[in-house]
Design a protein around this motif. Structure first.
Motif, PDB file in Angstrom:
ATOM      1  N   ALA A 125      40.077  20.562 -22.360  1.00 26.40           N
ATOM      2  CA  ALA A 125      39.767  20.828 -21.002  1.00 26.40           C
ATOM      3  C   ALA A 125      38.390  21.584 -20.756  1.00 26.40           C
ATOM      4  CB  ALA A 125      40.674  21.877 -20.591  1.00 26.40           C
ATOM      5  N   GLN A 126      37.607  22.082 -21.831  1.00 26.99           N
ATOM      6  CA  GLN A 126      36.191  22.545 -21.859  1.00 26.99           C
ATOM      7  C   GLN A 126      35.416  21.230 -22.052  1.00 26.99           C
ATOM      8  OE1 GLN A 126      34.936  26.156 -23.974  1.00 26.99           O
ATOM      9  NE2 GLN A 126      37.130  26.148 -24.471  1.00 26.99           N
ATOM     10  N   PHE A 127      35.931  20.366 -22.723  1.00 23.46           N
ATOM     11  CA  PHE A 127      34.884  19.126 -23.192  1.00 23.46           C
ATOM     12  C   PHE A 127      35.056  18.240 -21.696  1.00 23.46           C
ATOM     13  CE2 PHE A 127      35.077  14.542 -24.228  1.00 23.46           C
ATOM     14  CZ  PHE A 127      33.834  14.557 -24.865  1.00 23.46           C
ATOM     15  N   TRP A 128      36.038  18.099 -21.107  1.00 24.95           N
ATOM     16  CA  TRP A 128      36.059  17.177 -20.049  1.00 24.95           C
ATOM     17  C   TRP A 128      35.273  17.873 -18.747  1.00 24.95           C
ATOM     18  CZ3 TRP A 128      36.213  12.516 -20.997  1.00 24.95           C
ATOM     19  CH2 TRP A 128      37.432  11.955 -21.783  1.00 24.95           C
ATOM     20  N   VAL A 129      35.496  19.200 -18.762  1.00 20.92           N
ATOM     21  CA  VAL A 129      34.854  20.001 -17.716  1.00 20.92           C
ATOM     22  C   VAL A 129      33.113  19.825 -17.901  1.00 20.92           C
ATOM     23  CG1 VAL A 129      34.053  22.149 -16.695  1.00 20.92           C
ATOM     24  CG2 VAL A 129      36.425  21.520 -17.190  1.00 20.92           C
ATOM     25  N   VAL A 130      32.799  19.877 -19.436  1.00 17.55           N
ATOM     26  CA  VAL A 130      31.375  19.879 -19.505  1.00 17.55           C
ATOM     27  C   VAL A 130      30.937  18.169 -19.416  1.00 17.55           C
ATOM     28  CG1 VAL A 130      29.711  19.532 -21.345  1.00 17.55           C
ATOM     29  CG2 VAL A 130      31.379  21.583 -21.330  1.00 17.55           C
ATOM     30  N   MET A 131      31.808  17.190 -19.472  1.00 19.90           N
ATOM     31  CA  MET A 131      31.286  15.841 -19.282  1.00 19.90           C
ATOM     32  C   MET A 131      31.092  15.734 -17.695  1.00 19.90           C
ATOM     33  SD  MET A 131      30.934  14.170 -22.071  1.00 19.90           S
ATOM     34  CE  MET A 131      30.239  15.857 -22.656  1.00 19.90           C
ATOM     35  N   GLY A 132      32.194  16.341 -16.978  1.00 16.04           N
ATOM     36  CA  GLY A 132      32.361  16.150 -15.468  1.00 16.04           C
ATOM     37  C   GLY A 132      30.918  16.831 -14.861  1.00 16.04           C
ATOM     38  N   ASN A 133      30.605  17.987 -15.506  1.00 16.37           N
ATOM     39  CA  ASN A 133      29.405  18.575 -14.856  1.00 16.37           C
ATOM     40  C   ASN A 133      28.034  18.047 -15.347  1.00 16.37           C
ATOM     41  OD1 ASN A 133      28.777  20.725 -13.211  1.00 16.37           O
ATOM     42  ND2 ASN A 133      28.696  22.233 -14.938  1.00 16.37           N
ATOM     43  N   ALA A 134      27.907  17.524 -16.429  1.00 12.79           N
ATOM     44  CA  ALA A 134      26.790  16.459 -16.776  1.00 12.79           C
ATOM     45  C   ALA A 134      26.567  15.470 -15.859  1.00 12.79           C
ATOM     46  CB  ALA A 134      26.931  16.030 -18.283  1.00 12.79           C
ATOM     47  N   VAL A 135      27.689  14.679 -15.412  1.00 12.50           N
ATOM     48  CA  VAL A 135      27.495  13.661 -14.587  1.00 12.50           C
ATOM     49  C   VAL A 135      27.086  14.210 -13.197  1.00 12.50           C
ATOM     50  CG1 VAL A 135      28.832  11.864 -13.321  1.00 12.50           C
ATOM     51  CG2 VAL A 135      29.117  12.304 -15.707  1.00 12.50           C
ATOM     52  N   LEU A 136      27.721  15.299 -12.743  1.00 11.53           N
ATOM     53  CA  LEU A 136      27.352  16.108 -11.556  1.00 11.53           C
ATOM     54  C   LEU A 136      26.027  16.403 -11.595  1.00 11.53           C
ATOM     55  CD1 LEU A 136      27.975  16.940  -8.771  1.00 11.53           C
ATOM     56  CD2 LEU A 136      29.244  19.065  -9.737  1.00 11.53           C
ATOM     57  N   GLY A 137      25.546  16.994 -12.509  1.00 13.18           N
ATOM     58  CA  GLY A 137      23.954  17.224 -12.843  1.00 13.18           C
ATOM     59  C   GLY A 137      23.007  16.356 -12.460  1.00 13.18           C
ATOM     60  N   GLY A 138      23.509  14.929 -12.996  1.00 13.50           N
ATOM     61  CA  GLY A 138      22.596  13.867 -12.925  1.00 13.50           C
ATOM     62  C   GLY A 138      22.584  13.444 -11.207  1.00 13.50           C
ATOM     63  N   ILE A 139      23.713  13.777 -10.563  1.00 18.30           N
ATOM     64  CA  ILE A 139      23.912  13.594  -9.269  1.00 18.30           C
ATOM     65  C   ILE A 139      22.899  14.404  -8.480  1.00 18.30           C
ATOM     66  CG2 ILE A 139      25.331  13.399  -7.176  1.00 18.30           C
ATOM     67  CD1 ILE A 139      27.688  12.507  -8.915  1.00 18.30           C
ATOM     68  N   VAL A 140      22.827  15.682  -8.940  1.00 24.04           N
ATOM     69  CA  VAL A 140      22.047  16.646  -8.340  1.00 24.04           C
ATOM     70  C   VAL A 140      20.530  16.093  -8.436  1.00 24.04           C
ATOM     71  CG1 VAL A 140      21.051  18.982  -8.551  1.00 24.04           C
ATOM     72  CG2 VAL A 140      23.533  18.519  -8.675  1.00 24.04           C
ATOM     73  N   VAL A 141      20.023  15.590  -9.433  1.00 29.98           N
ATOM     74  CA  VAL A 141      18.854  15.244  -9.684  1.00 29.98           C
ATOM     75  C   VAL A 141      18.636  13.915  -8.878  1.00 29.98           C
ATOM     76  CG1 VAL A 141      17.203  14.086 -11.150  1.00 29.98           C
ATOM     77  CG2 VAL A 141      18.558  16.038 -11.869  1.00 29.98           C
ATOM     78  N   LEU A 142      19.550  13.096  -8.866  1.00 32.31           N
ATOM     79  CA  LEU A 142      19.427  11.813  -8.171  1.00 32.31           C
ATOM     80  C   LEU A 142      19.396  11.785  -6.453  1.00 32.31           C
ATOM     81  CD1 LEU A 142      21.557   9.419 -10.206  1.00 32.31           C
ATOM     82  CD2 LEU A 142      19.201   9.467  -9.943  1.00 32.31           C
ATOM     83  N   VAL A 143      20.069  12.953  -6.098  1.00 30.26           N
ATOM     84  CA  VAL A 143      19.895  13.145  -4.565  1.00 30.26           C
ATOM     85  C   VAL A 143      18.936  13.962  -4.241  1.00 30.26           C
ATOM     86  CG1 VAL A 143      22.329  12.500  -4.233  1.00 30.26           C
ATOM     87  CG2 VAL A 143      21.833  14.809  -4.799  1.00 30.26           C
TER      88      VAL A 143
END
Length: 335
Positions: A125-143
């Motif tokens: 569960a931690q692994f998938w949250v980390v993966m999801g947050n990494a993608v969200l972090g990329g979106i934060v930069v892109l927007v």
């Protein structure tokens, strides 16, 4: 010197097909090792939040202006990007350290004997949250550091801390059915404390999104709400959390509760007083970066201790652990 066994072709194939089962068949960690692995994952989940705050407070949020590369032409930060690029890229690299810590927790939990499926699931569960947050972090930069995405990024990090805290606690107890050690009224009071803490964290992200530390020196969108008004609401919620904690401590003392919930509540109360002091000082000193960073760290510690209070209300015995992993997922060993 211990002789290293030869690795056959069958071993290599088994390792590729199911590396976790391959390791588990050949290594049994001690309970302390599993606990330390879970604690390492929890510590790194806090570190990544604090360093993310450092990125925002130093105005380095767009130090790497794109994602997943740092620039259109470079995967890493270049010297021309200066300190901001180094800070932002360094925080991105810490994500790999976090992944390594979570991976170590998964491997340790999977290899423990007897096999405890609940621990492994918490690790994944931690692994998938980390993966999801990494993608969200990329979106934060892109927007361009949109404040709503920044808030979601922090909230998902808080969810990661919650799962890591639960896993750390579970490594120190058995898999028997949980047994409450306090009455129903105390449990309801603690759940009120948890809900108030969640609201406190959520409103804190709004304070951040409306406040002066936008995360970059360029023109960054802010949440269109009066910053001082939302900061006062945040303070009111903080006092509600403090009041609930003090009430809980008083009730636990009155009913002569077990030591665990009483100790966790007392510790939380001290943490809240320190966190409140930092919050008021930063408010009246125009939000210096150092104090804002300390307040962000304090919020993660507060959240961990709120969860520790909740988890201290029950106990799990060791007399009902799960059986070892199914035979079909195990790796056969040579005689």
């Amino acid at each position: 010197m211990v002789r290293v066994p030869n690795v056959t072709r069958a071993d290599a194939v088994a390792a590729v097909r199911n590396p976790l089962a391959f390791i588990a068949a050949r290594w049994t960690p001690t309970p302390r090792t599993v606990q330390r692995a879970a604690l390492a994952a929890l510590v790194m989940s806090v570190v990544i939040v604090v360093t993310g705050g450092a990125v925002r407070l130093t105005g380095s949020g767009l130090g790497c202006p794109t994602w997943p590369k740092c620039t259109d032409d470079s995967l890493t930060a270049t010297t021309a990007m200066g300190l901001h690029g180094a800070i932002e890229f360094g925080n991105r690299m810490l994500t790999y350290v976090l992944c390594a810590a979570v991976g170590w927790a998964i491997v340790a939990a999977r290899s423990e004997k007897p096999y405890r499926r609940s621990l492994t699931r918490l690790g994944w569960a931690q692994f998938w949250v980390v993966m999801g947050n990494a993608v969200l972090g990329g979106i934060v930069v892109l927007v361009g550091l949109n404040p709503y995405t920044v808030a979601a990024h922090f909230l998902l990090s808080s969810a990661l801390i919650a799962v890591a805290t639960v896993m750390w606690q579970r490594t120190r107890e058995g898999d028997g059915a949980p047994r409450a050690i306090v009455g129903k009224a105390v449990q309801q009071l603690v759940w009120s404390l948890v809900v108030a803490s969640v609201l406190l964290i959520a409103v804190g992200t709004v304070v951040t999104g409306a406040g002066p530390h936008a995360g970059d020196s360029s023109e960054v969108e802010r949440i269109p709400i009066d910053w001082e008004t939302i900061a006062k609401l945040h303070a009111v919620l903080a006092w509600i959390v403090v009041t609930l904690t003090f009430a809980l401590w008083f009730v636990l003392k009155a009913v002569d509760s077990p030591k665990a919930p009483l100790n966790r509540t007392r510790e939380l109360f001290v943490i809240l007083l320190l966190q409140g002091a930092i919050g008021y000082v930063q408010y009246f000193t125009n939000l210096p970066e150092v104090l804002v960073g300390a307040h962000m760290f304090g919020s993660t510690v507060t959240w961990i201790w709120v969860l520790r209070v909740l988890l201290s209300l029950r106990e799990r015995p060791y007399d009902d652990v799960e059986l070892p992993a199914p035979a079909e997922s195990a790796v056969p060993t040579r005689a």
